[in-house]
Design a protein around this motif. Sequence first.
Motif, PDB file in Angstrom:
ATOM      1  N   ALA A 154       0.832  -1.208   0.000  1.00  0.00           N
ATOM      2  CA  ALA A 154       0.000   0.000   0.000  1.00  0.00           C
ATOM      3  C   ALA A 154       0.865   1.257   0.000  1.00  0.00           C
ATOM      4  O   ALA A 154       0.529   2.262  -0.638  1.00  0.00           O
ATOM      5  CB  ALA A 154      -0.930   0.000   1.219  1.00  0.00           C
ATOM      6  N   SER A 155       2.024   1.196   0.679  1.00  0.00           N
ATOM      7  CA  SER A 155       2.879   2.384   0.754  1.00  0.00           C
ATOM      8  C   SER A 155       3.484   2.728  -0.602  1.00  0.00           C
ATOM      9  O   SER A 155       3.578   3.909  -0.969  1.00  0.00           O
ATOM     10  CB  SER A 155       3.970   2.187   1.806  1.00  0.00           C
ATOM     11  OG  SER A 155       4.930   1.225   1.397  1.00  0.00           O
ATOM     12  N   ILE A 156       3.903   1.716  -1.375  1.00  0.00           N
ATOM     13  CA  ILE A 156       4.462   2.021  -2.698  1.00  0.00           C
ATOM     14  C   ILE A 156       3.355   2.458  -3.652  1.00  0.00           C
ATOM     15  O   ILE A 156       3.564   3.327  -4.502  1.00  0.00           O
ATOM     16  CB  ILE A 156       5.262   0.822  -3.261  1.00  0.00           C
ATOM     17  CG1 ILE A 156       5.907   1.182  -4.603  1.00  0.00           C
ATOM     18  CG2 ILE A 156       4.395  -0.409  -3.436  1.00  0.00           C
ATOM     19  CD1 ILE A 156       6.894   2.290  -4.564  1.00  0.00           C
ATOM     20  N   ARG A 157       2.152   1.949  -3.481  1.00  0.00           N
ATOM     21  CA  ARG A 157       1.045   2.405  -4.325  1.00  0.00           C
ATOM     22  C   ARG A 157       0.699   3.859  -4.035  1.00  0.00           C
ATOM     23  O   ARG A 157       0.435   4.638  -4.958  1.00  0.00           O
ATOM     24  CB  ARG A 157      -0.181   1.529  -4.108  1.00  0.00           C
ATOM     25  CG  ARG A 157      -0.048   0.109  -4.638  1.00  0.00           C
ATOM     26  CD  ARG A 157      -1.347  -0.671  -4.495  1.00  0.00           C
ATOM     27  NE  ARG A 157      -2.375  -0.170  -5.408  1.00  0.00           N
ATOM     28  CZ  ARG A 157      -3.620  -0.622  -5.435  1.00  0.00           C
ATOM     29  NH1 ARG A 157      -4.006  -1.567  -4.582  1.00  0.00           N
ATOM     30  NH2 ARG A 157      -4.497  -0.129  -6.287  1.00  0.00           N
ATOM     31  N   CYS A 158       0.732   4.227  -2.767  1.00  0.00           N
ATOM     32  CA  CYS A 158       0.446   5.629  -2.411  1.00  0.00           C
ATOM     33  C   CYS A 158       1.488   6.562  -2.999  1.00  0.00           C
ATOM     34  O   CYS A 158       1.165   7.638  -3.523  1.00  0.00           O
ATOM     35  CB  CYS A 158       0.407   5.776  -0.898  1.00  0.00           C
ATOM     36  SG  CYS A 158      -1.068   5.083  -0.120  1.00  0.00           S
ATOM     37  N   LEU A 159       2.758   6.164  -2.917  1.00  0.00           N
ATOM     38  CA  LEU A 159       3.828   6.975  -3.483  1.00  0.00           C
ATOM     39  C   LEU A 159       3.649   7.122  -4.983  1.00  0.00           C
ATOM     40  O   LEU A 159       3.772   8.222  -5.536  1.00  0.00           O
ATOM     41  CB  LEU A 159       5.185   6.346  -3.169  1.00  0.00           C
ATOM     42  CG  LEU A 159       6.404   7.073  -3.765  1.00  0.00           C
ATOM     43  CD1 LEU A 159       6.547   8.449  -3.165  1.00  0.00           C
ATOM     44  CD2 LEU A 159       7.667   6.255  -3.557  1.00  0.00           C
ATOM     45  N   ALA A 160       3.330   6.030  -5.652  1.00  0.00           N
ATOM     46  CA  ALA A 160       3.151   6.084  -7.112  1.00  0.00           C
ATOM     47  C   ALA A 160       1.942   6.939  -7.479  1.00  0.00           C
ATOM     48  O   ALA A 160       1.967   7.644  -8.486  1.00  0.00           O
ATOM     49  CB  ALA A 160       2.969   4.668  -7.648  1.00  0.00           C
ATOM     50  N   ASP A 161       0.895   6.904  -6.660  1.00  0.00           N
ATOM     51  CA  ASP A 161      -0.286   7.705  -6.952  1.00  0.00           C
ATOM     52  C   ASP A 161      -0.010   9.194  -6.805  1.00  0.00           C
ATOM     53  O   ASP A 161      -0.582  10.022  -7.522  1.00  0.00           O
ATOM     54  CB  ASP A 161      -1.436   7.314  -6.006  1.00  0.00           C
ATOM     55  CG  ASP A 161      -2.013   5.944  -6.339  1.00  0.00           C
ATOM     56  OD1 ASP A 161      -1.796   5.478  -7.475  1.00  0.00           O
ATOM     57  OD2 ASP A 161      -2.663   5.345  -5.456  1.00  0.00           O
ATOM     58  N   ARG A 162       0.909   9.555  -5.867  1.00  0.00           N
ATOM     59  CA  ARG A 162       1.229  10.960  -5.659  1.00  0.00           C
ATOM     60  C   ARG A 162       2.142  11.517  -6.726  1.00  0.00           C
ATOM     61  O   ARG A 162       2.099  12.692  -7.054  1.00  0.00           O
ATOM     62  CB  ARG A 162       1.884  11.177  -4.291  1.00  0.00           C
ATOM     63  CG  ARG A 162       0.965  10.931  -3.110  1.00  0.00           C
ATOM     64  CD  ARG A 162       1.555  11.591  -1.858  1.00  0.00           C
ATOM     65  NE  ARG A 162       2.935  11.177  -1.618  1.00  0.00           N
ATOM     66  CZ  ARG A 162       3.281  10.132  -0.885  1.00  0.00           C
ATOM     67  NH1 ARG A 162       2.347   9.368  -0.325  1.00  0.00           N
ATOM     68  NH2 ARG A 162       4.553   9.827  -0.688  1.00  0.00           N
ATOM     69  N   ALA A 163       3.011  10.643  -7.263  1.00  0.00           N
ATOM     70  CA  ALA A 163       4.027  11.106  -8.222  1.00  0.00           C
ATOM     71  C   ALA A 163       3.497  11.074  -9.643  1.00  0.00           C
ATOM     72  O   ALA A 163       2.749  10.165  -9.991  1.00  0.00           O
ATOM     73  CB  ALA A 163       5.283  10.233  -8.112  1.00  0.00           C
ATOM     74  N   PRO A 164       3.877  12.026 -10.477  1.00  0.00           N
ATOM     75  CA  PRO A 164       3.479  11.960 -11.884  1.00  0.00           C
ATOM     76  C   PRO A 164       4.162  10.778 -12.547  1.00  0.00           C
ATOM     77  O   PRO A 164       5.341  10.539 -12.361  1.00  0.00           O
ATOM     78  CB  PRO A 164       3.994  13.284 -12.466  1.00  0.00           C
ATOM     79  CG  PRO A 164       5.095  13.710 -11.543  1.00  0.00           C
ATOM     80  CD  PRO A 164       4.697  13.204 -10.174  1.00  0.00           C
ATOM     81  N   SER A 165       3.428   9.979 -13.276  1.00  0.00           N
ATOM     82  CA  SER A 165       3.977   8.805 -13.953  1.00  0.00           C
ATOM     83  C   SER A 165       3.100   8.452 -15.124  1.00  0.00           C
ATOM     84  O   SER A 165       2.018   8.978 -15.300  1.00  0.00           O
ATOM     85  CB  SER A 165       4.084   7.611 -12.991  1.00  0.00           C
ATOM     86  OG  SER A 165       2.797   7.193 -12.622  1.00  0.00           O
ATOM     87  N   GLU A 166       3.608   7.514 -15.908  1.00  0.00           N
ATOM     88  CA  GLU A 166       2.813   6.967 -17.020  1.00  0.00           C
ATOM     89  C   GLU A 166       2.274   5.623 -16.601  1.00  0.00           C
ATOM     90  O   GLU A 166       2.952   4.843 -15.946  1.00  0.00           O
ATOM     91  CB  GLU A 166       3.701   6.812 -18.273  1.00  0.00           C
ATOM     92  CG  GLU A 166       4.273   8.123 -18.786  1.00  0.00           C
ATOM     93  CD  GLU A 166       3.241   8.969 -19.496  1.00  0.00           C
ATOM     94  OE1 GLU A 166       2.102   8.510 -19.682  1.00  0.00           O
ATOM     95  OE2 GLU A 166       3.567  10.103 -19.867  1.00  0.00           O
TER      96      GLU A 166
END
Length: 512
Positions: free
Chosen positions: A498-510
């Motif tokens: 869940a922590s890595i998903r939250c980080l990825a959701d906050r950061a701009p990505s493709e």
Amino acid sequence: MIDATPTLRICARIGQAAERRQDVRRVQERQLRDLIARARNTAFGRMHDFGRISDVTGFQRRVPLRTYDDHWNEFWKAAFPRLEDVTWPGVVPFFATSSGTSTGRTKYIPCSREMVGAFRRAGRRLLGYHSLARPASRVLGGRLFMLGGSTDLAERARGVHSGDVSGIMAAQLPRWLRPRAFPPADLALIRDWEDKIARMAAAAPGTDIRLIGGTPSWLLLFFDALARQSGGPVDLARWFPRLELLVHGGVDFAPYRRRFEALLAGTRAELREVYPASEGFIAVADRGPADGMRLQLDAGLFYEFVPVDELGAPAPTRHWIADAEPGVDYALVLSSCAGLWGYVIGDTVELVGRDPPRVRVTGRTAYTLSAFGEHLTLSEMEAAVADAAERVGAAVTDWCVGALYPDEASLLGQHLFFVETGAPLSARAAAAFARNLDRGLAERNADYATYRSADFGMKAPEIRILLPGSFAEWMKSRGKLGGQHKVPRVVDDRVLFASIRCLADRAPSESA
């Protein structure tokens, strides 16, 4: 500074001649007898009647396989942090901290003074192999840069300290090597990884560095910091014109090879792989990448090899160097001069040669992904990620994967891959990466292909392409930045996932 390379080369030739004469079976038998004799009067030795063990068969009959948790709960936990005559004679002065697992939980692995000596011998052999392969080498004419943990170790009890194994070894450098080491002592002490990287990046240019070593993902962070300092692209040839050797280990190198080969273009440096673990220095590459790494037979370690599919069996077959066969996927088991006995290290290896024995690391016993019955191994996933990246021209910095389970919105589960690349990918490239990864996994694993056939049991994997530095931010948020800490490949802990998903959701990505 006196160039000690000629002396190193002479010692390496003597060592190489001795290695040629080795009877590998006898060397490992003698290693085990020595370990048993040293630990005979410890609590562990008395419990397992070490005084009556005379051969490998007797050892395997009396000493069962154990994991870290077994060692910790049965022997170390009650006495920690002062282990005296528990599983190794005397007081254990160091504990190597390790957290490269799917849960991220910190482990404390005993590290004796004998183990420190074994690491030193393996390091000398690494330099020796290089000096013999490169007759014009002058590797000891400059500085050796090992990008590792802080030498400011945590005091757990009087005379007992803990830290990253690379920090322990850096703090215990032999006197002759200290003037040749980089970073200098004041920088080596820094615990804050970002501050340490920035200050090393400022100090490194202009330093006559001949060797650079470390975990690939952290080396890339350091090179990026150097580029920011210089205001241009990464240019190892300009920064370190006498660089001869780049040493890597700790993770599968396939996803990184393309980028490192590009970084070394224009230098005289060669790549050389090592296999150090918190539990011991296991192997060093003495030849090319395809030849595997040479097992260190006299480095305080006795090796056993258990077929991976037997690991959970009541009585698994325990091979050793006398009867282990090339081409078989084995779980590696160690007994060590730091008090590990029948210890299932968690890595899987394959022998690529018998005389001398060389291995390649194929994965982790815990790093399998079978959330839906797909039974993917780490080696299959590593190869598929590397192949997918190459097909779209991406340079992978790091990656991990977890499972998205079926819920009310979806009757089928899927895999969610987080992949950090050296540069952002377009939506089109990210989608192609996802398709190639899906195809590559199906080609390598029949169960996965069955589940993915017509979306029968799983949806196609979702890919999140992360911007550079994303994993470093995640590791920092967990207090696991730098040193020997590695991004776990398979994340099966729900909180961690869940922590890595939250980080990825906050950061701009493709996404794809």
